[in-house]
Each structure stands twice: as C-alpha cells, then as structure tokens.
Motif scaffolding. Structure first.
Motif, PDB file in Angstrom:
ATOM      1  N   LEU A  15     -39.496  93.427 -70.850  1.00 32.96           N
ATOM      2  CA  LEU A  15     -40.919  93.371 -70.888  1.00 32.96           C
ATOM      3  C   LEU A  15     -41.623  94.681 -71.465  1.00 32.96           C
ATOM      4  CD1 LEU A  15     -43.592  92.171 -69.079  1.00 32.96           C
ATOM      5  CD2 LEU A  15     -42.867  93.799 -67.376  1.00 32.96           C
ATOM      6  N   VAL A  17     -45.566  96.283 -71.524  1.00 35.81           N
ATOM      7  CA  VAL A  17     -47.015  96.243 -71.180  1.00 35.81           C
ATOM      8  C   VAL A  17     -47.861  97.265 -71.738  1.00 35.81           C
ATOM      9  CG1 VAL A  17     -48.660  96.011 -69.441  1.00 35.81           C
ATOM     10  CG2 VAL A  17     -46.508  95.172 -68.988  1.00 35.81           C
ATOM     11  N   ALA A  59     -47.418  93.201 -63.524  1.00 34.21           N
ATOM     12  CA  ALA A  59     -47.033  92.040 -64.504  1.00 34.21           C
ATOM     13  C   ALA A  59     -46.073  90.923 -63.943  1.00 34.21           C
ATOM     14  CB  ALA A  59     -46.126  92.812 -65.402  1.00 34.21           C
ATOM     15  N   ALA A  66     -48.502  90.446 -70.216  1.00 34.25           N
ATOM     16  CA  ALA A  66     -47.261  91.322 -71.013  1.00 34.25           C
ATOM     17  C   ALA A  66     -47.723  91.298 -72.637  1.00 34.25           C
ATOM     18  CB  ALA A  66     -45.833  90.673 -70.713  1.00 34.25           C
TER      19      ALA A  66
END
Lengths: 317, 274
Positions: A15, A17, A59, A66
């Motif tokens: 992930l 962000v 998220a 994302a």
C-alpha cells in the motif's frame, strides 16, 4: 491458532498513500506497507507521530484513497469512499477514532447513534445480535438509561465507550481503533483498551489497534507491527518483539519508555528528530538516526523479510 | 506534620514550602473546595513529583504557587518562597517574582508559545522586562539559553517562529524561556505528555541536567508514573485535593503505603500480565 491456509480477514499489500499539495512534491505518508489481520487476532500498530499510522488506518477503512497497492477485506477489494453509496459489505469494518468529543454527534441522543450501527448490520442481513442500543451500552459497561442522554453529559472515557458501543452495534468483523485511548485519562486507558480487545474477540472479529503507547499495545496485542516514516520496520508476536526487538528503531523505541520501577533510571535518548516525510532519507529511512548504520544503509532500502524485520543487519536467510 | 528529612548535602534547604494550602473556587451555590490542605517542600537541585489522576488538584497546586488561579479563587494556608508568603503578596510584587524567581513549563508547547512572535522576541521580551537588559545583552543571553537546552544553531533559531520547530524542540524552547531569568523554582506541568516517547526521553534528560547544573528546585506534575520514576527524587500522590502519600521515589513506587497509590500502580499495563 488461526489456520494459515485461510485468506486473512484484512490483507494490505504494497500500500502506498500520498498526500498532494499544490506547488510541492507529494508526501508519501504510507510507502509500501503490507500487513495482515486475521479473524480473532489483535494486531497493534505502533510508531511515532507522523509515521503514517493513521493514514494506514484511514486507507483500510476506505476513507483515504490508495495510490498503489491493494487492500482486501474478506477477499473483496476495499474501494475508497466517493460520491456513490458505500459498499454495504464494508460496514463490517468499523472504526473507533481518537477523539470521542469529535466522533459523536453532539445533537443526537446516544441511543439513536447506536441504532445507526444496528441498522448498518441489518442492511447486511445480520439481525441475530442484540436489537436495542441499551444492550450494547451494558456490554461496554454503561447503564441502559444512558441511551436517552446526549454526548456532552459524559466524560471522555464514557464517550469512548459509547463510540465503541456504536461500532460494535454494526456487528463488525474488523474493528479499527485509531489512537482510541490517547485522549483518555491514564487510569481509563488500559481499561478501554482491554475492553476493545475482549469485545472484538468475543464476537470473533479482528482488531487493528493503533497507538503510540507501546506498553498498552504490548498488553492487548497478539502481534505488533512497528512503523517508521511510512514503512513497517518490524513485525512479530507481541511478547517476542517486546522481549527481543531486532530492528534498531524498535530497540530505541522500547528503550525510551520510562519504567515505573522507582529506580530513577533516565530513559535512553534517540538522537535527532523524525525526518520530514515529504523528503525522506534515502535507503533505509532510519539510517540517519541509527546507531548501527553502516556503509550501504543510505543507498539500499531494506525489505521486510519473512522473519519480520526490515534491516540490513538482519538480511533474509 | 512536618517531615524532617536529613539530607546528606548541606545546601538542601527548602526554597519553597507549601503549608496547609487550601483553595476554594466559586461554584453555583457558594464555593467548591478544590484543595484541602496541601503540604509540600521543594529543595534546590531536587525534583519533587506530584502524581494523581486528572481532577486531583495537581495543576491547581502549581498555579497557586504562581498566583495564576482563576478569578474568584480564595486561598488559605501559606506558600513561602525564601520566607516570603506568596499568597499574601500584593499583585505587583507577585508579578515581579513570577517568571523570575518562579517560572513554569506547560504541557502543550504548541499553545504555550505565541505563534506569531519569533523565538527571539519571546525569549528576550521577558529578559528585558525583568532584568532590564538592553537589546544586545538580551540577545546574547537568549543565544546562551538556546544552547543550554540544545537547540541547534541558536542564532538562526532566534529569527524563527514556533511552527518551524518540532514538538520536542518547541518544548525545549519553552524551557529556555522559563529559565531565562534564572528562577529558583521551576514548575513543570506535564512537560512531556504531548510528546512521543523517543522525544520525551530527551526532554527528561534535559530537565534532569538543568536541575543538577543550575540547582533548580523543580515541581514535576505528571500522571505518568514512568516519567515520575525516571525523574523525581521524591513523590507526593494526590487524590481529590489531598496529598495521600509523600516519600522518596523508590519507596512510593515500589512499596506504597497508601491504598490509592497501589491502585494507581496496579492500573499500569504490564503489572498483571503473566
């Protein structure tokens, strides 16, 4: 023990962000994080302020989009919130926020706010749990008559219990707590944290518990993940990580906790400040403050090994 | 009830002594008693901790010493600084002592510093007022103070504003401001509560060093018994406006005599884990 073959309840994979600001490079709040939470498991996420813990939590709940990577809840991808109606299946992910003064509506009765949660569960076809807000209030240890009262009539600890009751009313299968205890009095902190653990586990849900208070996390979590500047630097079973931390950052973090043993020992100091996340150091993000940094730490980013540590001192076997 | 402690060092005379301090705040019907007779003593080079839950009266005790109580507050008992009773002192004279002989560091450095004034302004203002220093001398003293609290590049820091510093650095600056006029007594109200543990460790070390080097008498107000154990030499535990237990750090934290202190210690994470 949970079987390793079943897919995890929550899967976060690579992930990323980013936050964008006009006239500046985007800030990478979360830079490639992989994390799993299984049913009936409590995962504690710790780190200093600004390391991206809360962004990760948001998220996971679909509150922040994302940039890269995948978040799956029970096998289905978590889509970020937008103008369309939220996927009803996602109401099984519930969040308890840091500030119970801001997260409860001051103009609605407590009972009505808990009913929102019950409706959310009913919307998914789950109607077998308690049907009234009073039952949820008593589960968090508040009198049933409190349903008729307004949030301002309660103390911070009581409000956080109400927020937990509301989250539970939605029959969550994953509960996410973003610093749920840091706004509370010291004597109420441990109490609320243990309550969250037992209530989540009672219903077979998973709990992702985010806090900067390591001693509380140590107390309630099965597994701990340590985050530094947008990356997870170490993860492992709570007791193991606490007793023999491997990453130098985890070691420094644990050494800086003052012990209430009456011995008068000053905690060890980690020199330097957390770097600006919009301009992170190259290579291992921790190398400028790391007491064991050697040549190469500033060039190559260490990967999180299967052993659960991201450090050049502990290369993958 | 005076505890006559025999201290090894000859210079451990009390600088500040609180005897039977009571405080009443105006309430809807009459007055509400907040403090019911507090006794405390502070000695140079020593850190005395004040522990207790929120609402126990820790902060009010600290504010009473500085005469910064809310409007309508009525006090009783005595707070003597080198023999002068602060509670009966006329406001002008108390104002002259506040920030000079007694100063304070607050919990949240992002609100205790003025966001629109440069660090230099906030550090020198008070030197020029109390010490009547000229601009140049005040500046020199400010640079020295920032060095003392380990702010890198003090001269440049003077031209900066609070938002340009991290929380830990801001708290160091707040400490430098509190130390500007060489106070005898420093009241630190939850000085590290708003900080991360790693940053907290640095500020705790700084407070200990300043206390030892400058011979400051420190009243450390905190609910964190870990911080208390790391820093305080002696500890008083407060509950509902009363001191329930006072003693050396080691004794209060490991062999408490009062039931309430034991409850506080038991509430700490890790105490009941196998």
């Amino acid at each position: 023990m949970t079987s390793q073959s079943r897919p995890p309840l929550l899967g976060v994979d690579g992930l990323v962000v980013q936050y964008r600001r006009p006239g500046a490079a985007p800030t990478r709040a979360v830079g490639g994080v992989s994390l799993e939470v299984r049913s009936g498991e409590v995962v504690g996420l710790v780190g200093e302020s600004g390391c991206g813990k809360s962004t990760l939590a948001r998220a996971v709940c679909g509150l922040t989009p994302a940039e890269e990577g995948r978040i799956t809840f029970d096998g289905t991808p978590v889509r970020p919130l937008n103008v369309r109606r939220r996927d009803p299946a996602l109401t099984a992910v519930q969040m308890v926020f840091q500030d119970p003064y801001g997260s409860l509506n001051p103009r609605r009765r407590v009972g009505a706010q808990i009913v929102d949660g019950i409706r959310a569960a009913a919307g998914r076809g789950e109607t077998d749990g308690p049907r009234t807000p009073e039952e949820y209030l008593s589960r968090v240890g508040l009198p049933e008559s409190d349903a008729q009262r307004y949030p301002h009539e309660f103390s911070g600890g009581q409000r956080q219990r109400i927020a937990i009751a509301r989250a539970l009313a939605a029959r969550p299968r994953l509960l996410v707590g973003d610093e749920p205890i840091s706004a509370l009095d010291a004597s109420a902190q441990l109490h609320v944290a243990t309550l969250m653990r037992s209530l989540a586990l009672e219903s077979g849900a998973g709990l992702l518990f985010i806090s900067h208070d390591l001693s509380v996390v140590r107390h309630i979590a099965d597994r701990i993940a340590v985050m530094y500047l947008g990356r997870i630097v170490e993860t492992g079973p709570a007791a193991e990580l606490w007793d023999s931390p491997r990453h130098p950052y985890t070691q420094a973090l644990l050494a800086s906790i003052p012990q209430p043993d009456g011995a008068g020992v000053l905690p060890a100091e980690l020199p330097g400040d957390v770097p600006d996340p919009s301009a992170p150091p190259s290579g291992c993000h921790f190398h400028p403050r790391c007491p064991h940094a050697f040549d190469g730490c500033d060039r190559e980013e260490p990967r999180l090994t299967s052993g659960g540590v991201a450090c050049h001192l502990h290369p993958a076997a | 009830m005076t505890t006559t402690e025999t201290t090894a060092t000859g210079k451990a005379v009390e600088v500040l002594r609180i005897d039977g301090l009571t405080l009443d705040l105006p309430a809807e019907h009459g007055a509400h008693r907040i403090l019911h007779g507090i006794d405390l003593a502070l000695r140079p080079g020593r850190i005395h901790g004040l522990a207790g839950e929120s609402g126990s009266g820790k902060t009010m005790t600290g504010l009473a010493v500085l005469g910064l109580l809310p409007d309508g507050a009525r006090t009783g008992g005595r707070i003597r600084l080198d023999g002068t009773d602060l509670l009966t002192l006329p406001p002008r004279q108390l104002g002259a002592l506040r920030g000079r002989a007694v100063s304070m560091v607050f919990q949240d450095p992002s609100t205790s510093l003025h966001p629109m004034l440069s660090i230099g302004h906030q550090l020198t203002d008070h030197l020029r007022h109390h010490r009547k220093l000229d601009r140049k001398a005040a500046r020199a003293r400010a640079v020295e103070l920032l060095g003392q609290v380990r702010i890198p590049n003090p001269a440049a820091a003077l031209r900066s504003y609070p938002h340009q510093f991290s929380g830990g650095m801001r708290q160091r600056i707040a400490i430098a401001i509190a130390l500007a006029c060489d106070p005898q007594v420093l009241i630190a109200d939850e000085p590290t509560t708003a900080l991360d543990v790693t940053v907290q460790a640095g500020v705790l070390r700084l407070l200990r060093r300043l206390c030892d080097e400058l011979g400051l008498a420190v009243l450390l107000i905190t609910h964190d018994l870990g911080v208390m154990s790391a820093l305080a030499d002696s500890v008083s535990v407060m509950r509902r406006g009363r001191v329930v237990e006072t003693g050396p750090r080691g004794q209060v934290l490991t062999a408490p005599r009062h039931e309430y202190t034991r409850t506080l210690l038991d509430a700490l994470p890790g105490r009941n884990t196998p």
